[in-house]
Enzyme design. Structure first.
Site, short mmCIF file in Angstrom:
data_model
loop_
_atom_site.label_atom_id
_atom_site.label_comp_id
_atom_site.label_asym_id
_atom_site.label_seq_id
_atom_site.Cartn_x
_atom_site.Cartn_y
_atom_site.Cartn_z
N SER A 65 -36.03 38.17 -57.60
CA SER A 65 -37.38 38.18 -58.16
C SER A 65 -37.48 39.07 -59.40
O SER A 65 -38.33 39.96 -59.47
CB SER A 65 -38.42 38.61 -57.12
N TYR A 98 -34.03 29.54 -46.15
CA TYR A 98 -34.82 28.92 -47.22
C TYR A 98 -35.14 27.48 -46.85
O TYR A 98 -34.25 26.65 -46.68
CB TYR A 98 -34.06 28.95 -48.54
#
Length: 344
Positions: free
Chosen positions: A216, A62
């Site tokens: 998500s 990330y």
């Protein structure tokens, strides 16, 4: 906030997990997902912890490591006790240009744990996850490497992410047969507009008592409440620049149409109902929420207070249910005699 054991372990995690993909920014997709820097990240971590969140997820890839670095510094800046937190990170993606700077090999795993610990400013990782399936090394090599990290005290528990059901089951069986550190959890995509996991993965997780962390949960913002048939492109939403995960728009808008009256009846946002639906699913251990703004985080956290009625759940199930697919419909047909004998 409720706390649930992560798979077959005594580790209890909050039903909401703070995701940190929005930390760091930079080039490519990371800049599109989020550009939060230290002060903004500190505020989100503080708000999450104050709401009862003890579970925080990141990954070495990330923002090229910046997410881990910012998270570790946030914990120090806020004076949070390390033992009160369950920190999860992941390994797999490219962290360099060389042929061994990616994947789930022993070398890459052992190289990357050092970098993650350094960036996080920690002595150990609570949950270390293989971020995806790597066909190059034998699964045994990956499991042996993870077991060594547990024995060294660098990792407490291990998990997987984005693996197929047969791959997970093979890894679980090998770990048991070789008496290696057990696999506790899977991090996977699951939403009202993406219920594919229910075909093979969810039944397997239930059978093996593995935990499920959902990534998500709002389908990349599709279920945020900003999208509709009339406003397909929702302004500056994330999907305007990064249309992921894939969503069947026709089915998706039907789900949104069903969500709106339920949200109105409860007096809350569409996003909160979509998250609450996940929290009502028995297979789900924790739902990972990422945010760019404190008010967005607060609304998402409030999903823990929603109690959907049987009618709400039935309505949402009917509009989002997966179409029948083989062998599911055949197993149901052939298993009818058992259902009859059990009085179901």
């Amino acid at each position: 906030m409720r706390y649930r054991p992560l798979g077959p372990s005594g580790l209890f995690v909050s039903e909401i997990c703070l995701g940190t993909m929005t930390f760091g920014g930079g080039e490519g997709i990371w800049g599109l997902i989020g550009q939060l820097q230290q002060d903004e990240a500190d505020a989100l971590v503080r708000a999450a912890v104050d709401a009862g969140v003890n579970f925080i997820d990141t990954a070495n890839v990330y923002a090229g490591g910046q997410s881990e670095r910012i998270l570790g510094q946030a914990i120090r800046n806020l004076g949070l006790a390390r033992e009160d937190l369950v920190i999860a990170t992941k390994v797999l993606g490219p962290m360099g240009s060389g042929p061994n700077a990616n994947g789930a090999s022993r070398k890459h795993i052992h190289d990357q744990i050092k970098g993650s610990l350094q960036r996080l400013q920690m002595e150990y990782i609570d949950l270390y996850q293989i971020h995806g399936f790597d066909a190059a090394p034998p699964i045994e090599e990956t499991l042996d490497a993870l077991d060594a990290l547990v024995r060294q005290g660098l990792v407490r528990y291990i998990g997987l992410s984005n693996w197929a059901a047969w791959q997970i089951m093979k890894a679980v069986g090998l770990a048991r047969a070789r008496q290696l550190a057990p696999i506790l959890s899977l991090q996977a995509y699951y939403t009202l507009v993406g219920r594919d996991l229910e075909r093979e993965i969810a039944p397997m997780l239930t059978s093996e008592r593995l935990g499920l962390m959902v990534w998500s949960p709002l389908a990349g913002g599709f279920l945020s409440g900003k999208y509709s048939r009339e406003h397909e492109e929702a302004g500056d939403g994330r999907r305007a620049a990064f249309d992921f995960p894939p969503v069947d728009r026709d089915r998706g808008y039907a789900v949104i149409d069903a969500l709106r009256p339920i949200a109105a009846a409860h007096g809350v946002s569409v996003a909160r109902i979509a998250l609450a639906w996940l929290l009502h699913q028995p297979v789900v251990t924790s739902v990972i929420i990422g945010a760019k703004r404190p008010e967005q985080l607060a609304d998402n956290l409030a999903a823990t207070t929603i109690r959907l009625t049987a009618e709400d759940l039935s309505t949402l199930d009917a509009v989002s249910r997966l179409p029948a697919e083989y062998p599911g419909w055949m197993l149901e047909r052939q298993g009818a005699y058992r259902a009859a004998s059990w009085g179901q």
